[in-house]
Motif scaffolding. Structure first.
Motif, PDB file in Angstrom:
ATOM      1  N   SER A  83      28.464 -19.764 -23.752  1.00  0.00           N
ATOM      2  CA  SER A  83      28.010 -18.409 -24.083  1.00  0.00           C
ATOM      3  C   SER A  83      27.805 -18.303 -25.590  1.00  0.00           C
ATOM      4  N   ASP A  87      27.702 -11.181 -30.454  1.00  0.00           N
ATOM      5  CA  ASP A  87      27.202 -10.141 -29.570  1.00  0.00           C
ATOM      6  C   ASP A  87      25.681 -10.076 -29.698  1.00  0.00           C
ATOM      7  N   VAL A  88      24.985  -9.931 -28.584  1.00  0.00           N
ATOM      8  CA  VAL A  88      23.518  -9.914 -28.630  1.00  0.00           C
ATOM      9  C   VAL A  88      22.976  -8.706 -29.389  1.00  0.00           C
ATOM     10  N   ARG A 102      22.692 -24.663 -24.977  1.00  0.00           N
ATOM     11  CA  ARG A 102      22.212 -23.806 -23.878  1.00  0.00           C
ATOM     12  C   ARG A 102      20.810 -24.220 -23.444  1.00  0.00           C
ATOM     13  N   LYS A 122      31.005 -14.770 -19.693  1.00  0.00           N
ATOM     14  CA  LYS A 122      30.087 -14.081 -20.601  1.00  0.00           C
ATOM     15  C   LYS A 122      28.678 -14.680 -20.503  1.00  0.00           C
ATOM     16  N   SER A 123      28.596 -15.967 -20.310  1.00  0.00           N
ATOM     17  CA  SER A 123      27.300 -16.628 -20.199  1.00  0.00           C
ATOM     18  C   SER A 123      26.580 -16.227 -18.921  1.00  0.00           C
ATOM     19  N   THR A 126      24.394 -13.108 -19.384  1.00  0.00           N
ATOM     20  CA  THR A 126      23.305 -13.196 -20.352  1.00  0.00           C
ATOM     21  C   THR A 126      22.003 -13.494 -19.625  1.00  0.00           C
ATOM     22  N   LYS A 127      20.987 -12.690 -19.884  1.00  0.00           N
ATOM     23  CA  LYS A 127      19.703 -12.874 -19.224  1.00  0.00           C
ATOM     24  C   LYS A 127      19.070 -14.198 -19.689  1.00  0.00           C
TER      25      LYS A 127
END
Length: 140
Positions: A83, A87-88, A102, A122-123, A126-127
């Motif tokens: 992940s 934070d995105v 990734r 968390k990963s 994620t989109k």
């Protein structure tokens, strides 16, 4: 004897196509990795391991590689999808190594079926792009 019966139950569940199997009762990552290696060797299915953090991912990866080598599965493929540490929505970019790992894992997953996929919770949220879109990005 009881441990053997439990691993046989897990193996039967996986062979029957049960999509989610929880492995509980084992406290160390090494113990879980040992059992997962045995299960993957018996079932020949891709097993997905979801962890709490990227640190646990690395420990699982190392332990799985060790146990896979011990059961003579030297061609075992383990894909790790870490992940983002940031934070995105923050203005901080993820570390370049994380981006690379990734991207490589997603590319490999679109091309082959590994023995294990290691990812963090968390990963999972994620989109990401679809496998078809990832393959288009890698073509010349």
């Amino acid at each position: 004897m009881e441990t053997m019966a439990e691993t046989e139950k897990l193996s039967d569940l996986i062979k029957k196509g049960t999509r989610v199997v929880s492995l509980s009762g084992l406290t160390s990552i090494s113990a879980k990795s040992y059992v997962l290696s045995k299960l993957q060797n018996e079932t020949k299915k891709t097993l997905v391991v979801v962890t709490d953090s990227n640190r646990e991912l690395e420990t699982f990866e190392n332990d799985l590689m060790f146990f896979q080598s011990q059961i003579q599965n030297h061609k075992s493929q383990i894909e790790t999808l870490p992940s983002f540490e940031s934070d995105v929505y923050s203005s901080i970019s993820p570390h370049a190594e994380t981006l690379e790992r990734r991207a490589l894992a997603l590319w490999n997953l679109s091309k082959s079926k590994p023995n294990f996929v290691l990812t963090s919770a968390k990963s999972l949220i994620t989109k990401i792009l679809s496998p078809a879109e990832i393959q288009k990005l890698g073509s010349v």
